[in-house]
Design an enzyme around this catalytic site. Structure first.
Site, PDB file in Angstrom:
ATOM      1  N   CYS B  86      -3.176   0.499  25.374  1.00 29.54           N
ATOM      2  CA  CYS B  86      -2.916   0.716  26.797  1.00 29.54           C
ATOM      3  C   CYS B  86      -1.506   1.277  26.996  1.00 29.54           C
ATOM      4  O   CYS B  86      -1.254   2.411  26.610  1.00 29.54           O
ATOM      5  CB  CYS B  86      -3.148  -0.582  27.571  1.00 29.54           C
ATOM      6  SG  CYS B  86      -3.362  -0.322  29.334  1.00 29.54           S
ATOM      7  N   HIS B 196      -8.638  -2.598  25.660  1.00 26.57           N
ATOM      8  CA  HIS B 196      -7.873  -3.760  25.195  1.00 26.57           C
ATOM      9  C   HIS B 196      -8.699  -4.583  24.210  1.00 26.57           C
ATOM     10  O   HIS B 196      -9.338  -5.561  24.618  1.00 26.57           O
ATOM     11  CB  HIS B 196      -7.516  -4.658  26.386  1.00 26.57           C
ATOM     12  CG  HIS B 196      -6.387  -4.162  27.217  1.00 26.57           C
ATOM     13  ND1 HIS B 196      -5.069  -4.422  26.923  1.00 26.57           N
ATOM     14  CD2 HIS B 196      -6.379  -3.422  28.343  1.00 26.57           C
ATOM     15  CE1 HIS B 196      -4.291  -3.872  27.841  1.00 26.57           C
ATOM     16  NE2 HIS B 196      -5.050  -3.248  28.727  1.00 26.57           N
ATOM     17  N   GLU B 198      -7.773  -6.804  22.231  1.00 25.04           N
ATOM     18  CA  GLU B 198      -7.308  -8.202  22.165  1.00 25.04           C
ATOM     19  C   GLU B 198      -7.972  -9.062  23.234  1.00 25.04           C
ATOM     20  O   GLU B 198      -7.951 -10.278  23.158  1.00 25.04           O
ATOM     21  CB  GLU B 198      -5.776  -8.266  22.250  1.00 25.04           C
ATOM     22  CG  GLU B 198      -5.159  -8.163  23.646  1.00 25.04           C
ATOM     23  CD  GLU B 198      -5.051  -6.732  24.169  1.00 25.04           C
ATOM     24  OE1 GLU B 198      -5.677  -5.810  23.585  1.00 25.04           O
ATOM     25  OE2 GLU B 198      -4.343  -6.531  25.185  1.00 25.04           O
TER      26      GLU B 198
END
Lengths: 767, 224
Positions: B86, B196, B198
C-alpha cells in the site's frame, strides 16, 4: 489588573459573547472588579452549555455511573474507564460535532474524530477503534435541499474517512438515518474506544505546585476561536459567517502526537497530568486541570507556540486549533518530555507552572490578562433548572393501511432501497474498517466485534479480549415518545450485542436535542434522560460518560430528539461470536419473541404511507431482558447459527437482510400464517410484516437443535416459533401468509438494497 | 530470515505487519526508525501501509527522502529483497525502485473492501486470492511502453479479477491500468502491492490468502 472594560462595555460585550445579564453580574461578583475582554471570553466559553452542561447537568445526575467494573466514573475525567479483566481496561466515549459539520462538513466531521481520539489517549489508552452515528435530511430527489444534504453526507463521510484512515484507526461500526427533521442541522456523533493496563491510567490533573506546565503538539492559530460558544447557539441563516469557528484538522500531526504521548507515558514518573485541548482550547485545559488538582495554574502566552504573529490573548485562549495537549510534568523531568516530542518533530514548550492559590492566571508580554479562580469556571459554573412542558397531547391512532398483495410486495423493495434501511456500504467502504487486525464482525452485522490483543510482547502468541459494539437511536420513535424512544434505543443496542453473543458492560450517550429554553424541547430531554437511566439501571450497566449537544435547530425548527447511545459488550469465548446473516441453506428459521404490533413510528408508515405519526412502539423491559439472556444462552450452547434483530422495517426487512451475505448469500422460505389472527385481536398483513415493535430476533439453527431451542425459550418465557427454512441463494425469497404468497427475486432485492445509496449519491441536480 | 519494518511518521500498518511476521509466519522482525541509517542486518525490508508524512505532496513522495531510504536503496542495489504494501508500494514507486505511479482512485473515494486477485508470473502462477485493499490512491499508472515492458518482463504479480478469476473492468476497484494490483522488479526481489496481505492471514479475520502471498514472496526470494 489593567485593560479591564468599563461597566457598560462589560455588559454589551458579555451579551455579544453569549453571557446572560445574570451571568455577567456573577462574573463581576466573582472577580470583585470589572473583567478584561479576555476574561469575559474565558467565562463565555467555560459557561457555555458545551463546556459546563449548565442546562443538562441536573438531568445527567439520574444516570447510574457505578458498578463493579467502573475504574473511572463518568464526569470525573475526560472519559470513563471500565475493567475488562486480566489487568486490562477500556476507555470509550462518544462526542458530537454537529454544528461545525452543518456549515463545513468535511472539516467539521474530521475534527470531531480528532477530538474524540484525543479524549481517549489523554487517559493513557491506546485508541483502537472508531464508530459514528450520523443523521441527515432527505437525500433523495433533484431539488436543492436534497442536493445540499447529499453534499453534507459526502463531506461528512469523507471527513471522517480522512481523519480516521490517516491516523490508522478502523471505523468498525455506525448507524446512519435520514429524515426531514435533520434538514439544516445534520448530526455527526463520533465514538472512540481505547485500551490500557490499569496502571497506565493518566489523569487530567494539575497537582504539585512548581511542576511545569508544558504545551505540546500543533501551533496555535486563529481557527475555531470560541467554537464551544458557537456550538451552544441555534443554527441560523447567518451561521455560515461562523465558519472561522470551525477548526481545521491534521490527522498526521495527531498521529505523531498520539505516538509521542503513548511513548512518554511508558515513563511512569514524567507526567503528573495531561489533558487535550479540545473545546475552549487552552482555557479549558488549564482551568479544568487546575480545578481537578485543587491547585492553580499560571501561564505566559508569549511562550505558546503560535502559527502567526500578533495573536491577541483572547484568540490564544479561545482558539480551538487542533492536535494540541497540555501536560503537567514532574519537576526535573522536563527534558524527558521535551525530547520525546522533539523525536516526533512536534512543538513542545514550557508555558507556565502549577501554583497553590487556585487561580488561573494568564499573562501576556509579562502583563496579567486574566486572573480567575479556576473552580468558578468549572465545577462551580452556574446551573439552570429549565421549564419542562409536555406538548399538548395529540390523538395517537396507529396508521392503518389497506394494501393488496402486489402493494405489499412492492413495499418490501421500496423499504429496502430507502436510504435509512439500504446498505451503508457506500459509506463504510470509504472507512478503513480493517486496520489493526481486530475486526471480526465488520460493518453490516448487528454489532461490530473486535479482538484486542493483550500481552503481545511477552507471549509467544497473543491472547485476545473480544468486545462488541453497537450504536442506536431512532429519532422517529423519540419524537413520538422521548421516554420510550430513549429506552428502545438502549434496549435495541443491548439486543444487538446479545445477537452477537456479547453481554453489555457500559454505555456512553450523546444527547442531541434542540434549544432547551423551549419547554417542549427541555421536556424531551428530561424524558429521554429518564428513559436511558431506567434502561441502564435495569440492564445493570453504568453510563461511563458522554456528550450533550443542544441548540440543534435550524430556522425550520428543532431536530427530532436524538439520544444516541453506544453500548460496549464483552464476549468471553470467541467461538460464541455469532453473525447476523443466515450462513447456509437447509437451516431452520425461527422467530424469538412475538411479531405483533401497530405501525406507529415505523419506516413503513413514513415511507409507504407518508405518515410520521401514531403511538410509539411499546416495550416490555422484562421480556426484553429475558430475550437477551435467552440469546446468550442459546449461543453459548452452540444451538444457533445466526441472529439478527428486527428493527427498522420490521420482520420482513429483517428476514430479507439475513439473506444478504455479501459473499455467500442464501435465500429463505418463511410461512407466517400461524401469526395471523392472534387471540383477541386482528393483525393485518402489513402490520405483521412491517411493525417495529422491539423484543424480537430472527435466528437460524440446525434442525437437530429445535427441541433445545423450544425448551430454552420456554424457560425464559419467550415465544419461539419456527417460521421457515433457508434455501439456496438462487431460490426466490418467499413469505407465505395463509393463501397469499409473496415471492421476491432474492438477487433483485439484494441489488436494490446494496446499490440504493450509491445510486442516490450519483443523482445530479436538474438544471 | 529477519525482517526490518520501516516506520515513517504516519505509518499505521507497521504493527499489523509485525504481528503477522512474528506470530503467524514465525520469523524475526524489528522496527527501523525513519531517521536511522542502519538496517540492523535485516534480510528483508518491509515498507508498511499508512500515510507516511501525512501523504502530503504525493503519497510516498516525502518518505523517499528519509535517511533510512538511502540504506534501503543500497540494500536494493545489493539485490536485497524488499516488500512494499500500500503506502509502501507508493514509496517504492516514488523511489523508482519500481516503475510507474499510483494516482487517485477513479471514484475519487477511499476504498476499503476485500477484492479478488489473480496471480501471474513464476511466483504466483494462476493463484486466486481474496485479500483486502484500503487506499485512496491506488490506481496504478504507467506509460504504454512501461506497461509493455512490465508484461514482457513478467513483472506483473497480481491483477484485480472477478470471483471466477476473469479480468474485467467491473472488478477493477480503483481504475488501475490493466487491472494491475501488484508488480515486482525485473530481478523479482522487490515486490510492491496495493492489497494488504497482512490483513488476510488469519481465519478469524475472514481470509488466509495473504499467507499464500507472503509464502510465495519468501519462496521467490530464496530461489531467485
Amino acid at each position: 489588573m489593567n485593560n479591564t472594560l468599563n461597566t457598560q462595555d462589560t455588559f454589551t460585550t458579555a451579551a455579544r459573547l453569549g453571557l446572560t445579564e445574570h451571568e455577567t453580574q456573577l462574573v463581576l461578583q466573582i472577580l470583585g472588579r470589572n473583567p478584561t475582554f479576555t476574561e469575559l471570553g474565558i467565562f463565555s466559553v467555560m459557561w457555555s452549555e458545551h463546556c459546563s452542561y449548565k442546562c443538562s447537568k441536573p438531568l445527567l445526575k439520574k444516570f447510574p455511573t457505578t458498578g463493579s467494573s467502573v475504574i473511572i466514573k463518568a464526569g470525573e475525567e475526560n472519559a470513563g474507564i471500565l475493567d475488562i479483566g486480566d489487568g486490562w481496561a477500556i476507555c470509550f466515549k462518544i462526542e458530537s460535532h454537529n454544528h461545525p459539520s452543518a456549515i463545513e462538513p468535511f472539516q467539521g466531521a474530521a475534527t470531531g474524530v480528532g477530538g474524540i481520539i484525543r479524549d481517549i489517549f489523554t487517559m493513557g489508552a491506546r485508541p483502537i477503534l472508531l464508530a459514528n452515528s450520523l443523521r441527515f435530511g432527505e437525500i433523495r430527489g433533484h431539488n436543492p435541499q436534497a442536493l445540499h444534504n447529499r453534499r453534507l453526507l459526502a463531506g461528512v463521510v469523507a471527513g471522517i474517512a480522512h481523519y480516521g484512515n490517516c491516523i490508522g484507526l478502523p471505523t468498525v461500526a455506525g448507524e446512519v438515518s435520514f429524515d426531514p427533521a435533520y434538514e439544516g442541522n445534520p448530526l455527526v456523533n463520533v465514538f472512540c474506544l481505547g485500551i490500557l493496563r490499569h496502571q497506565d491510567i493518566r489523569l487530567g490533573r494539575a497537582s504539585g505546585p512548581g511542576n511545569p506546565v508544558i504545551y505540546v503538539g500543533a501551533k496555535t492559530g486563529r481557527d475555531g476561536v470560541a467554537g464551544a460558544s458557537f456550538a451552544s447557539r441555534d443554527l441560523t441563516e447567518d451561521s455560515k459567517k461562523d465558519r472561522p469557528a470551525v477548526q481545521v484538522g491534521d490527522p498526521f500531526t495527531e498521529k505523531l502526537l498520539l505516538e509521542a504521548c503513548l511513548e512518554l507515558f511508558q515513563d511512569a514518573e514524567a507526567v503528573v497530568g495531561i489533558q487535550d485541548m479540545g473545546a475552549a482550547g487552552l482555557t479549558c485545559s488549564t482551568c479544568e486541570t487546575a480545578a481537578r488538582g485543587n491547585s492553580g495554574i499560571e501561564i505566559e502566552l508569549d511562550l505558546v507556540p503560535q502559527r502567526e504573529t500578533d495573536l491577541d490573548s483572547f484568540s490564544i485562549m479561545l482558539s480551538e486549533s487542533q492536535e494540541r495537549m497540555l501536560i503537567i510534568a514532574r519537576k526535573g523531568h522536563e527534558d524527558r518530555v521535551l525530547n520525546t516530542f522533539k523525536k516526533w518533530d512536534l512543538d513542545a514548550a514550557i508555558i507556565g507552572t502549577v501554583t497553590e492559590d487556585g487561580l488561573m492566571r494568564v499573562n501576556q508580554h509579562g502583563t496579567p490578562v486574566a486572573e480567575i479562580p479556576a473552580r468558578r469556571l468549572t465545577n462551580e459554573a452556574p446551573i439552570y433548572r429549565l421549564l419542562a412542558q409536555p406538548p399538548a397531547s395529540s390523538t395517537h391512532i396507529p396508521p392503518q393501511p389497506n394494501l393488496n398483495n402486489l402493494e405489499l410486495t412492492a413495499a418490501l423493495g421500496a423499504l429496502l432501497s430507502s436510504p435509512t434501511i439500504a446498505s451503508k456500504r457506500w459509506i463504510y467502504r470509504q472507512f478503513d474498517h480493517m486496520v489493526r487486525l481486530g475486526t471480526i464482525l465488520s460493518p453490516g452485522h448487528d454489532a461490530a466485534v473486535i479482538r484486542i490483543p493483550i500481552h503481545e510482547d511477552s507471549a509467544e502468541s497473543p491472547a485476545y479480549k473480544y468486545i462488541a459494539l453497537s450504536l442506536d437511536c431512532n429519532g422517529h420513535h423519540c419524537a413520538l415518545d422521548p421516554y420510550t424512544g430513549a429506552q428502545l434505543a438502549v434496549y435495541e443496542c443491548a439486543r444487538n450485542l446479545a445477537c452477537t453473543g456479547a453481554r453489555p458492560i457500559g454505555l456512553t450517550d450523546n444527547l442531541n436535542f434542540g434549544n432547551p429554553h423551549n419547554p417542549h424541547v427541555f421536556w424531551q430531554l428530561e424524558q429521554a434522560t429518564e428513559g436511558i437511566a431506567q434502561a441502564c439501571i435495569h440492564l445493570g450497566i453504568p453510563v461511563t460518560g458522554g456528550n450533550v449537544s443542544l441548540y440543534n435547530q435550524s430556522p425550520l425548527g428543532p431536530i427530532d430528539p436524538t439520544p444516541t447511545v453506544a453500548i460496549v459488550g464483552l464476549i468471553d469465548d470467541p467461538s460464541h461470536i455469532t453473525p447476523s446473516y443466515f450462513p447456509t441453506p437447509e437451516l431452520d428459521i425461527w422467530l424469538l419473541g412475538h411479531p405483533y404490533g401497530h405501525l406507529g413510528g415505523s419506516q413503513f408508515a413514513k415511507e409507504i404511507l407518508g405518515k410520521k405519526s401514531g403511538p410509539c412502539p411499546q416495550l416490555n423491559p422484562e421480556q426484553e431482558l429475558a430475550l437477551h439472556h435467552l440469546l446468550r444462552q442459546l449461543i453459548a450452547q452452540g444451538h444457533i447459527a445466526s441472529a439478527h434483530d428486527c428493527s427498522e422495517g420490521g420482520l420482513a426487512v429483517a428476514i430479507a437482510e439475513c439473506c444478504f451475505h455479501p459473499l455467500h448469500p442464501v435465500s429463505a422460505h418463511c410461512d407466517l400464517t400461524c401469526f395471523l389472527n392472534p387471540p383477541a385481536q386482528t393483525c393485518s398483513f402489513a402490520e405483521l410484516l412491517y411493525n417495529e415493535f422491539p423484543t424480537r430476533v430472527v435466528i437460524s439453527a440446525n434442525q437437530n437443535n429445535a427441541q433445545k431451542i423450544l425448551e430454552s425459550a420456554q424457560a425464559h418465557h419467550i415465544p419461539a416459533t419456527k417460521i421457515g427454512r433457508t434455501t439456496p441463494h438462487d431460490s426466490p425469497l418467499t413469505l407465505q401468509l395463509a393463501n397469499h404468497k409473496l415471492t421476491f427475486d432474492r438477487a433483485q432485492l439484494y441489488s436494490s438494497w446494496a446499490t440504493a445509496l450509491e445510486s442516490i449519491m450519483q443523482l445530479q441536480p436538474t438544471t | 530470515m529477519k525482517w526490518g519494518i520501516v516506520r515513517f511518521p504516519g505509518s499505521n500498518c507497521d504493527q499489523d505487519l509485525y504481528h503477522v511476521i512474528r506470530y503467524i509466519l514465525g520469523q524475526k522482525a524489528t522496527y527501523l526508525w525513519h531517521k536511522d541509517t542502519d538496517l540492523q542486518n535485516c534480510d528483508i525490508i518491509a515498507l508498511p501501509g499508512g500515510f507516511s508524512y501525512g501523504d502530503y505532496l504525493r503519497c510516498g513522495a516525502i518518505a523517499r527522502f528519509s535517511p533510512i531510504m538511502q540504506e534501503v536503496l543500497a540494500h536494493a542495489s545489493r539485490g536485497g529483497p524488499i516488500i512494499g504494501i500500500c503506502n509502501g508500494f507508493q514509496v517504492l514507486c516514488e523511489s523508482q525502485l519500481l516503475p510507474g505511479a499510483l494516482i487517485r482512485n477513479r471514484t475519487l473515494h477511499f476504498v476499503c473492501q476485500h477484492v479478488h486477485l489473480l496471480g501471474e508470473g513464476p511466483a504466483l502462477k494462476q493463484t486466486k486470492l481474496y485479500v483486502p485493499i484500503a487506499h485512496g490512491e491506488g490506481c496504478y499508472y504507467n506509460s504504454p511502453d512501461g506497461l509493455k515492458k512490465l508484461e514482457y518482463e513478467n513483472q506483473i504479480l497480481l491483477r484485480y479479477c472477478s470471483p471466477q478469476g476473469t479480468i474485467t473492468e467491473e472488478d477493477n476497484p480503483n481504475g488501475s491500468l490493466n487491472n494491475i494490483a501488484a508488480i515486482c522488479s525485473p530481478n523479482r526481489r522487490i515486490w510492491g502491492m496495493m492489497p494488504h496481505p497482512e490483513r488476510a492471514c488469519e481465519a478469524a479475520l475472514g481470509s488466509t490468502d495473504g499467507l499464500t502471498l507472503f509464502r510465495c514472496f519468501l519462496q521467490q526470494i530464496s530461489t531467485a
